[in-house]
Design an enzyme around this catalytic site. Structure first.
Site, mmCIF file in Angstrom:
data_model
loop_
_atom_site.group_PDB
_atom_site.id
_atom_site.type_symbol
_atom_site.label_atom_id
_atom_site.label_comp_id
_atom_site.label_asym_id
_atom_site.label_seq_id
_atom_site.Cartn_x
_atom_site.Cartn_y
_atom_site.Cartn_z
ATOM 1 N N ASP A 67 28.580 -32.343 -80.017
ATOM 2 C CA ASP A 67 27.818 -33.320 -80.534
ATOM 3 C C ASP A 67 26.367 -33.181 -80.149
ATOM 4 O OD1 ASP A 67 30.119 -34.465 -81.313
ATOM 5 O OD2 ASP A 67 30.033 -36.302 -79.987
ATOM 6 N N HIS A 220 29.122 -30.984 -75.699
ATOM 7 C CA HIS A 220 27.692 -31.270 -76.244
ATOM 8 C C HIS A 220 26.796 -29.987 -76.531
ATOM 9 C CE1 HIS A 220 28.973 -35.301 -75.175
ATOM 10 N NE2 HIS A 220 28.075 -35.685 -75.986
HETATM 11 ZN ZN LIG Z 1 26.344 -38.127 -78.667
#
Ligand SMILES: [Zn+2]
Length: 254
Positions: A67, A220
């Protein structure tokens, strides 16, 4: 229309074609075991952290997701590590980062990964009016589609969406369902938003994966410790007998 069809066909065929030759010249690579089509009609919301069900995965099968990117210092390292092991992942893009680094978003698609959406500027949508929240979602999708496919549109080639901070509500979830957007939660968190060393992150994520056995893993690609940890993580998955599943949009959505 022909162009849209061509993109849909390419998106469906590229990963499948790659399966015929899992990782040329690298028999020890982790590789991508199989590809599954994900359709909002049958699996509108996936990931047991927030929803009752997840993707139909077998024991020791994982879907890797990243992400908040693209981010120059880290996304390129993550793409290199995935390429080295012939692993295909899914990136949930942040429109404001795509606007700054469109080449990295295009590289994700070019290297066979799935490109999903994660709003323009990462607000917690559950705190906003439905109209404002949807405008934020659409701004992100339009920015991503413009950079990756050259078309500023709000009906994306890959209808996969993840809420920032997993902050959704009933109205937003219903709206995503009406639009045919699959809402991705997760089954396993790397918790890489916390400060930790790559070695600490590796130990934590491996223990959590062993515990859940299968599922959607959330990382992430903006995090330096995740980028540094990834090569060792992929090697360790291979050693422990885990398999990577790549998710793609349904060719003919129900
Ligand atoms: Zn996020």
């Amino acid at each position: 229309m022909i162009r849209i069809l061509a993109i849909a066909v390419a998106a469906a065929i590229v990963p499948l074609a790659a399966l015929a030759e899992p990782c040329p010249g690298k028999p020890q690579a982790l590789g991508t075991e199989r590809v599954i089509e994900v359709d909002a009609k049958t699996t509108p919301r996936v990931g047991r952290k927030h929803f009752p069900s997840t993707l139909p995965l077998r024991s020791k099968e994982l879907v890797l997701t990243f992400d908040d990117g693209p981010w120059p210092a880290t996304t390129s390292k993550i793409l290199d590590a995935l390429k080295h092991e012939c692993v295909r992942a899914t990136f949930f893009l942040l429109g404001r980062h795509v606007e700054e680094y469109p080449d990295l978003a295009r590289r994700e698609l070019a290297e066979g990964h799935t490109v999903g959406h994660h709003t323009f500027s990462h607000p917690l949508l559950s705190h906003m009016s439905l109209a404002r929240a949807e405008a934020e979602i659409n701004r992100g999708i339009a920015e991503d589609e413009s950079a990756v496919y050259g078309q500023r549109r709000t009906n994306p080639a890959t209808p996969f969406f993840r809420f920032p901070g997993f902050a959704s509500n009933r109205g937003l979830l219903d709206r995503m369902g009406e639009r045919g957007l699959v809402v991705f939660g997760a089954d396993v968190w790397a918790s890489d938003w916390n400060r930790m060393s790559p070695a600490q992150e590796l130990r934590l994520i491996l223990s959590r994966i062993e515990e859940v056995d299968r599922g959607i893993v959330l990382f992430h690609d903006t995090k330096a410790h995740t980028a540094r940890m990834l090569p060792a993580f992929l090697r360790e998955l291979k050693r422990r007998g885990f398999h990577i599943v790549h998710v793609v949009p349904a060719e003919n959505p129900g």
